[in-house]
Design an enzyme around this catalytic site. Structure first.
Site, mmCIF file in Angstrom:
data_model
loop_
_atom_site.group_PDB
_atom_site.id
_atom_site.type_symbol
_atom_site.label_atom_id
_atom_site.label_comp_id
_atom_site.label_asym_id
_atom_site.label_seq_id
_atom_site.Cartn_x
_atom_site.Cartn_y
_atom_site.Cartn_z
ATOM 1 N N CYS A 1 -17.260 74.820 2.151
ATOM 2 C CA CYS A 1 -16.782 76.206 2.116
ATOM 3 C C CYS A 1 -16.760 76.808 3.523
ATOM 4 O O CYS A 1 -17.818 77.035 4.123
ATOM 5 C CB CYS A 1 -17.680 77.018 1.193
ATOM 6 S SG CYS A 1 -17.408 78.789 1.240
ATOM 7 N N CYS B 1 -18.569 80.111 3.755
ATOM 8 C CA CYS B 1 -20.025 79.907 3.752
ATOM 9 C C CYS B 1 -20.502 79.527 5.148
ATOM 10 O O CYS B 1 -21.506 80.048 5.638
ATOM 11 C CB CYS B 1 -20.413 78.827 2.752
ATOM 12 S SG CYS B 1 -19.944 79.193 1.046
#
Length: 106
Positions: free
Chosen positions: A30, A33
């Protein structure tokens, strides 16, 4: 930050029964993230009353389903086993947005 690669919902429920916690749902692939991870130590330092727990979405699909986490990064705040707030969506989150979210719960 505690990092739980794999856990089941029973273990998580037991862990968050007492105290204040911020569940940080993330994944290695991600990009949003990875964007926020460098700021997490500063965010944690700003909220010493909370224990931050990082949960890998890919290794904890059942936990994510149970907690209705469909986008990452996502944050769920727990106080003594009870959810008090969530910042859950698929959008990129900034340090400012996360700190304002946590402050709004106090």
């Amino acid at each position: 930050m505690k990092d739980f690669a794999t856990m089941d919902d029973t273990n998580l429920t037991h862990l968050i029964t007492k105290g204040k916690h911020v569940l940080f749902f993330t994944a290695t692939w991600c990009s949003d993230c990875r964007f926020i991870k460098p700021a997490m130590p500063e965010i944690e330092a700003e909220f010493p009353d909370y224990q931050f727990i990082q949960i890998d979405r890919d290794q904890n699909i059942d936990v994510c389903e149970e907690w209705e986490i469909f986008g990452i990064p996502s944050f769920v705040v727990i106080a003594d086993g009870r959810e008090t707030g969530r910042f859950v969506n698929k959008d990129r989150k900034t340090k400012r947005e996360i700190t304002e979210f946590i402050k709004s719960l106090n």
